[in-house]
Write a protein that holds these residues in place. Structure first.
Motif, PDB file in Angstrom:
ATOM      1  N   SER A 628       0.815  -1.215   0.000  1.00  0.00           N
ATOM      2  CA  SER A 628       0.000   0.000   0.000  1.00  0.00           C
ATOM      3  C   SER A 628       0.845   1.260   0.000  1.00  0.00           C
ATOM      4  O   SER A 628       0.387   2.316  -0.433  1.00  0.00           O
ATOM      5  CB  SER A 628      -0.934   0.002   1.216  1.00  0.00           C
ATOM      6  N   THR A 629       2.081   1.173   0.532  1.00  0.00           N
ATOM      7  CA  THR A 629       2.929   2.362   0.596  1.00  0.00           C
ATOM      8  C   THR A 629       3.772   2.555  -0.659  1.00  0.00           C
ATOM      9  O   THR A 629       4.479   3.552  -0.757  1.00  0.00           O
ATOM     10  CB  THR A 629       3.862   2.254   1.809  1.00  0.00           C
ATOM     11  N   GLU A 630       3.749   1.630  -1.604  1.00  0.00           N
ATOM     12  CA  GLU A 630       4.508   1.790  -2.836  1.00  0.00           C
ATOM     13  C   GLU A 630       3.894   2.895  -3.690  1.00  0.00           C
ATOM     14  O   GLU A 630       2.702   3.198  -3.604  1.00  0.00           O
ATOM     15  CB  GLU A 630       4.528   0.479  -3.620  1.00  0.00           C
ATOM     16  N   HIS A 631       4.734   3.458  -4.509  1.00  0.00           N
ATOM     17  CA  HIS A 631       4.228   4.483  -5.418  1.00  0.00           C
ATOM     18  C   HIS A 631       3.320   3.840  -6.457  1.00  0.00           C
ATOM     19  O   HIS A 631       3.537   2.689  -6.857  1.00  0.00           O
ATOM     20  CB  HIS A 631       5.399   5.200  -6.099  1.00  0.00           C
ATOM     21  N   PRO A 632       2.287   4.523  -6.910  1.00  0.00           N
ATOM     22  CA  PRO A 632       1.381   3.939  -7.913  1.00  0.00           C
ATOM     23  C   PRO A 632       2.099   3.734  -9.231  1.00  0.00           C
ATOM     24  O   PRO A 632       2.979   4.513  -9.605  1.00  0.00           O
ATOM     25  CB  PRO A 632       0.267   4.990  -8.032  1.00  0.00           C
ATOM     26  N   VAL A 675       2.179  13.155 -14.588  1.00  0.00           N
ATOM     27  CA  VAL A 675       1.698  13.226 -13.206  1.00  0.00           C
ATOM     28  C   VAL A 675       1.500  11.798 -12.718  1.00  0.00           C
ATOM     29  O   VAL A 675       0.697  11.042 -13.273  1.00  0.00           O
ATOM     30  CB  VAL A 675       0.377  14.014 -13.099  1.00  0.00           C
ATOM     31  N   ARG A 676       2.254  11.420 -11.693  1.00  0.00           N
ATOM     32  CA  ARG A 676       2.087  10.099 -11.082  1.00  0.00           C
ATOM     33  C   ARG A 676       1.111  10.231  -9.916  1.00  0.00           C
ATOM     34  O   ARG A 676       1.370  10.974  -8.956  1.00  0.00           O
ATOM     35  CB  ARG A 676       3.432   9.566 -10.595  1.00  0.00           C
ATOM     36  N   THR A 677       0.017   9.509  -9.979  1.00  0.00           N
ATOM     37  CA  THR A 677      -1.023   9.622  -8.961  1.00  0.00           C
ATOM     38  C   THR A 677      -1.781   8.310  -8.872  1.00  0.00           C
ATOM     39  O   THR A 677      -1.788   7.504  -9.822  1.00  0.00           O
ATOM     40  CB  THR A 677      -1.993  10.773  -9.296  1.00  0.00           C
ATOM     41  N   ASP A 678      -2.407   8.092  -7.706  1.00  0.00           N
ATOM     42  CA  ASP A 678      -3.248   6.916  -7.535  1.00  0.00           C
ATOM     43  C   ASP A 678      -4.699   7.199  -7.883  1.00  0.00           C
ATOM     44  O   ASP A 678      -5.565   6.330  -7.687  1.00  0.00           O
ATOM     45  CB  ASP A 678      -3.150   6.397  -6.101  1.00  0.00           C
ATOM     46  N   ALA A 679      -4.984   8.356  -8.384  1.00  0.00           N
ATOM     47  CA  ALA A 679      -6.351   8.689  -8.792  1.00  0.00           C
ATOM     48  C   ALA A 679      -6.687   7.987 -10.103  1.00  0.00           C
ATOM     49  O   ALA A 679      -5.855   7.936 -11.010  1.00  0.00           O
ATOM     50  CB  ALA A 679      -6.499  10.204  -8.961  1.00  0.00           C
ATOM     51  N   PRO A 680      -7.901   7.430 -10.237  1.00  0.00           N
ATOM     52  CA  PRO A 680      -8.308   6.851 -11.527  1.00  0.00           C
ATOM     53  C   PRO A 680      -8.396   7.932 -12.601  1.00  0.00           C
ATOM     54  O   PRO A 680      -8.438   9.132 -12.311  1.00  0.00           O
ATOM     55  CB  PRO A 680      -9.672   6.238 -11.227  1.00  0.00           C
ATOM     56  N   LEU A 681      -8.403   7.494 -13.823  1.00  0.00           N
ATOM     57  CA  LEU A 681      -8.432   8.443 -14.923  1.00  0.00           C
ATOM     58  C   LEU A 681      -9.712   9.273 -14.916  1.00  0.00           C
ATOM     59  O   LEU A 681      -9.697  10.448 -15.301  1.00  0.00           O
ATOM     60  CB  LEU A 681      -8.295   7.687 -16.257  1.00  0.00           C
ATOM     61  N   LEU A 682     -10.819   8.683 -14.473  1.00  0.00           N
ATOM     62  CA  LEU A 682     -12.076   9.433 -14.421  1.00  0.00           C
ATOM     63  C   LEU A 682     -11.971  10.599 -13.445  1.00  0.00           C
ATOM     64  O   LEU A 682     -12.380  11.727 -13.754  1.00  0.00           O
ATOM     65  CB  LEU A 682     -13.219   8.491 -14.021  1.00  0.00           C
ATOM     66  N   GLU A 726     -17.350   7.879  -4.228  1.00  0.00           N
ATOM     67  CA  GLU A 726     -18.177   7.247  -5.251  1.00  0.00           C
ATOM     68  C   GLU A 726     -17.342   6.388  -6.197  1.00  0.00           C
ATOM     69  O   GLU A 726     -17.792   5.356  -6.685  1.00  0.00           O
ATOM     70  CB  GLU A 726     -18.927   8.322  -6.043  1.00  0.00           C
ATOM     71  N   ALA A 727     -16.117   6.823  -6.455  1.00  0.00           N
ATOM     72  CA  ALA A 727     -15.274   6.099  -7.411  1.00  0.00           C
ATOM     73  C   ALA A 727     -14.339   5.102  -6.747  1.00  0.00           C
ATOM     74  O   ALA A 727     -13.439   4.574  -7.386  1.00  0.00           O
ATOM     75  CB  ALA A 727     -14.446   7.098  -8.224  1.00  0.00           C
ATOM     76  N   SER A 728     -14.532   4.843  -5.432  1.00  0.00           N
ATOM     77  CA  SER A 728     -13.617   3.930  -4.734  1.00  0.00           C
ATOM     78  C   SER A 728     -13.729   2.506  -5.246  1.00  0.00           C
ATOM     79  O   SER A 728     -12.799   1.721  -5.157  1.00  0.00           O
ATOM     80  CB  SER A 728     -13.910   3.966  -3.237  1.00  0.00           C
ATOM     81  N   SER A 729     -14.914   2.157  -5.780  1.00  0.00           N
ATOM     82  CA  SER A 729     -15.089   0.795  -6.276  1.00  0.00           C
ATOM     83  C   SER A 729     -14.276   0.509  -7.528  1.00  0.00           C
ATOM     84  O   SER A 729     -13.933  -0.633  -7.794  1.00  0.00           O
ATOM     85  CB  SER A 729     -16.574   0.541  -6.565  1.00  0.00           C
ATOM     86  N   CYS A 730     -13.993   1.535  -8.301  1.00  0.00           N
ATOM     87  CA  CYS A 730     -13.267   1.334  -9.556  1.00  0.00           C
ATOM     88  C   CYS A 730     -11.844   1.838  -9.488  1.00  0.00           C
ATOM     89  O   CYS A 730     -11.206   2.013 -10.516  1.00  0.00           O
ATOM     90  CB  CYS A 730     -13.984   2.021 -10.716  1.00  0.00           C
ATOM     91  N   ARG A 731     -11.386   2.126  -8.272  1.00  0.00           N
ATOM     92  CA  ARG A 731     -10.015   2.634  -8.155  1.00  0.00           C
ATOM     93  C   ARG A 731      -9.027   1.496  -8.367  1.00  0.00           C
ATOM     94  O   ARG A 731      -9.257   0.374  -7.971  1.00  0.00           O
ATOM     95  CB  ARG A 731      -9.810   3.253  -6.780  1.00  0.00           C
ATOM     96  N   ARG A 732      -7.914   1.834  -8.985  1.00  0.00           N
ATOM     97  CA  ARG A 732      -6.884   0.829  -9.230  1.00  0.00           C
ATOM     98  C   ARG A 732      -6.187   0.455  -7.946  1.00  0.00           C
ATOM     99  O   ARG A 732      -6.140   1.217  -6.999  1.00  0.00           O
ATOM    100  CB  ARG A 732      -5.846   1.378 -10.230  1.00  0.00           C
ATOM    101  N   ARG A 733      -5.598  -0.732  -7.971  1.00  0.00           N
ATOM    102  CA  ARG A 733      -4.810  -1.154  -6.829  1.00  0.00           C
ATOM    103  C   ARG A 733      -3.555  -0.321  -6.753  1.00  0.00           C
ATOM    104  O   ARG A 733      -2.986   0.040  -7.731  1.00  0.00           O
ATOM    105  CB  ARG A 733      -4.397  -2.624  -6.985  1.00  0.00           C
TER     106      ARG A 733
END
Length: 733
Positions: A628-632, A675-682, A726-733
């Motif tokens: 969980s602490t690794e970079h996305p 931009v490196r981020t854990d946010a989904p593309l949506l 709302e988008a937590s269900s489709c968030r990437r690992r």
């Protein structure tokens, strides 16, 4: 006969001097009359007529015949061109006939001229092409030599079969047969090249560099001496054509300075753990990298520089003496060098120079640090590198085959790396993960695992540095991190496949996007296998930064800082990298490493020994908790996802907006606008659209952002948090 003797006199007198022959031609007939012989007294009735010219002919006929090239074209003799370089086919035929005429000068005097005399080819040895009639010789010259020639500025470089270049003998049974190979002679330089396509590229490189025939004539008289360059207080002697070398030359690329400094900081950080280190530069070339190791790290390293090229080995030895470093090749040369040390200055360190195949050398000896930088891919040397590498040692690999890694030659990537790739917006990180996956498979075959310290893709190379962990448990954990990637070709969304051996009924459900439901046909592609875990080790990067500050490497510090921020996936204003919390002890690869000079690692007994079962178990648990602490993985390009007709915010402000929304975010060295981020593309697109402003063509200026009220920031955070839930269900690992 009188006219023939008068015509024969001119080329024979050219042997002494061409200018003197021209004077004889322009002089009157009386000036050309030679002095009478001693045994024959002159008569008063003798007159200076052309009939008296044949008298000295027998004496001059004993002189050696002149080369046909000098007799036909004196200007070509000045340029020292090879006989295979001609302007027209008629010149090549004339060269063959003139050669035959000069060889058979006795037949001219005997007036025995026969049109059916056999003639030999001037560009083929007698063993390859026997003498034949003139019409067969013309056909041979036209079909074999002229049609496959290379044209340059009105000249044709014909193929040559003469023994101009050495060819290795072939041993057939008990007999040794040497077969001479066909080759071309370059009109600009003295190179001999076998293939026509290589000759075309060779001439094209000369044209790109602005080299002409006149420049070659000036340079052929006196070859320039080797140039001495300086990098990081290390002098290196390079050849005159070091930037675009031939196969027998050593290559020195000044653009790889960043690569060499990264590797030096890596070795400096490793030298803090234990010393002395057995270090290997498997492909030395000029030896600049190994020289920097030995000169700046001193007795902490034992450097071995290897190269298969004999000229490179000689150049490495000269560069060692240039930097006052003692060369150790064998026992005899070591004794001789010790004698020189007593008389000369004090040497700084020892460097062992070897001339072996890199695979053979790495199979014979064990090392703590191995650097592989072949010309192109390095997959042919990975098995040998991981075979004898010591525990907790480091292997660094520089790959320059970017055409295959950057998906320009997909068939080559499938052949070398066994990987299926396409061109994506994150293609540089994709290339780095391909190389790491190749290293992981090679290490697992040797019952070893790897921990990636950092992976860099800059300009025309990909550099990957990994630490080796011995044991089958580490190998199994490493092999599990090689996975396939599902990539949507419509929206560029991506996700690694889930673990498990069960067949997925609908792989499109793993993607966060809904492109497969809204678009007809197949929308995604499977890429890989790739390395799916982290690409950076924050603790090791911080130690590298300290080493760069200690050795004064200012050029590399901004890149190392960017790698530290990227590994933690945090904005640059939130992390302090100069002073770690505990500089004397840091945790890396599941073990605590002391960075003082007199200690080694804590959790293993001695260098090169296996770790205990408790350490392996703690390592496996740590790797599971640190997921969980690794970079996305991967990144988004802000320009690629911009909205038409809208002015997007500045990159720094956009990073702050993503961070305020609760996502991890940082910049990446792979892409200046990435931009490196854990946010989904949506979510990424929604936040980008929210803070973009319309492009006005009227009264307001472009890019003007209206001022926001005081409560706008709180509303933004609250809205972003709701969107994230709302988008937590489709968030990437």
């Amino acid at each position: 006969m009188e006219n023939m003797a008068e015509e024969e006199l001119l080329p024979l007198e050219k042997e002494e001097e061409v200018a003197q022959a021209q004077v004889l031609i322009s002089a009157p007939d009386s000036a050309r009359v030679p002095a009478p012989a001693p045994d024959s007294a002159p008569t008063p009735d003798s007159a200076p007529t052309p009939a008296s010219a044949p008298a000295p002919a027998p004496a001059l006929a004993q002189a050696p015949a002149l080369s046909p090239s000098l007799a036909s074209a004196p200007d070509e003799a000045e340029s020292k061109r090879h006989i295979s370089i001609q302007r027209q086919l008629a010149d090549l035929e004339k060269l063959a006939f003139e050669t035959e005429d000069f060889d058979s000068s006795s037949s001219l005097n005997s007036d025995n001229l026969d049109a059916g005399n056999k003639q030999a080819c001037p560009l083929c040895p007698k063993e390859k092409f026997r003498a034949c009639n003139s019409h067969k010789l013309r056909r041979h010259l036209q079909n074999l030599h002229w049609k496959v020639s290379v044209e340059f500025e009105g000249y044709r470089m014909c193929i040559c079969h003469l023994p101009c270049r050495p060819v290795k003998p072939n041993i057939i049974g008990e007999q040794i047969s040497s077969k001479m190979g066909a080759h071309y002679h370059c009109i600009i330089c003295s190179a001999t090249i076998t293939r026509r396509t290589d000759m075309l590229g060779h001439v094209r490189r000369h044209v790109n560099k602005g080299e002409t025939k006149s420049r070659y004539i000036a340079a052929s008289a006196a070859k320039p001496p080797n140039e001495i360059l300086k990098e990081a207080d290390t002098d290196v002697q390079v050849g005159p054509n070091y930037s675009i070398p031939q196969k027998t030359d050593s290559y020195f690329n000044p653009k790889m300075k960043l690569n060499r400094q990264l590797i030096f900081c890596t070795l400096a950080a490793l030298a803090e753990e234990r010393k002395p280190l057995e270090c290997l530069d498997a492909f030395g070339a000029t030896g600049i990298m190994g020289l920097q190791w030995a000169k700046h790290l001193g007795n902490a390293v034992k450097v071995t520089i290897n190269d298969l090229n004999e000229n490179s080995v000689t150049l490495i030895q000269e560069n060692c003496h240039l930097n006052k470093l003692k060369v150790v090749v064998d026992s005899k040369e070591k004794e001789e060098s010790d004698e020189v040390l007593e008389e000369g200055e004090e040497k700084l360190g020892n460097i062992q120079v070897t001339r072996m195949d890199a695979n053979v050398l790495m199979h014979l000896r064990s090392f703590d640090f191995i650097h592989l930088d072949p010309f192109g891919t390095s997959v042919n040397y990975l098995d040998s590198a991981f075979r004898n590498i010591r525990n907790l040692g480091i292997v660094s690999v520089t790959s320059t085959d970017i055409s295959s890694l950057y998906a320009k030659a997909q068939h080559v990537a499938r052949r070398h790396y066994g990987c299926n790739i396409v061109r994506t917006e994150y293609y540089k990180e994709l290339a780095a993960r391909i190389v790491v996956a190749a290293l992981a498979r090679a290490a697992a075959r040797c019952n070893k695992g790897i921990e990636v310290l950092f992976a860099v893709a800059l300009e025309h190379f990909v550099l990957v540095v990994v630490r080796v962990l011995r044991g089958p448990t580490s190998a199994d954990e490493t092999a599990k991190k090689i996975q396939y990637l599902i990539h949507c070709q419509w929206c560029e969304e991506r996700i690694f496949q889930k673990d498990g051996n069960m067949v997925e009924e609908n792989p499109y459900r793993q993607l966060p996007c809904n492109c497969h439901g809204s678009m007809p046909g197949k929308t995604a592609i499977e890429l890989g296998p790739l390395w799916s875990s982290s690409l950076f080790n924050t603790g090791f990067l911080k130690r590298m930064l300290v080493g760069s500050l200690h050795h004064g490497l200012d050029d590399i510090q901004p890149l190392v800082k960017t790698l530290i921020f990227e590994s933690e996936c945090s904005p640059q204003s939130q992390v302090a990298v100069h002073s770690p919390s505990n500089p004397s002890k840091q945790e890396e690869c599941g073990v605590f490493i002391k960075t003082t000079d007199d200690t080694t690692t804590d959790n293993y007994v001695a260098q090169g020994k296996r770790k205990g079962s408790e350490t392996v178990t703690s390592l496996a648990k740590k790797q599971k908790t640190d997921v969980s602490t690794e970079h996305p993985p991967f990144y988004y390009n802000i320009h690629r996802h911009s909205i038409k007709g809208m002015n997007m915010p500045k990159l720094k402000k956009f990073l702050c907006y993503l961070s305020q929304a609760g996502f991890r975010v940082s910049r990446t060295h792979f892409d200046p606008m990435g931009v490196r981020t854990d946010a989904p593309l949506l979510q990424f697109k929604s936040i980008l659209l929210k803070y973009s402003t319309p492009t006005y063509t009227g009264g307001q200026s472009e890019g003007h952002v209206p001022p926001a009220p005081e409560d706008t920031a709180a509303d933004r955070v609250e809205t972003a948090v709701n969107d994230k839930a709302e988008a937590s269900s489709c968030r990437r690992r």
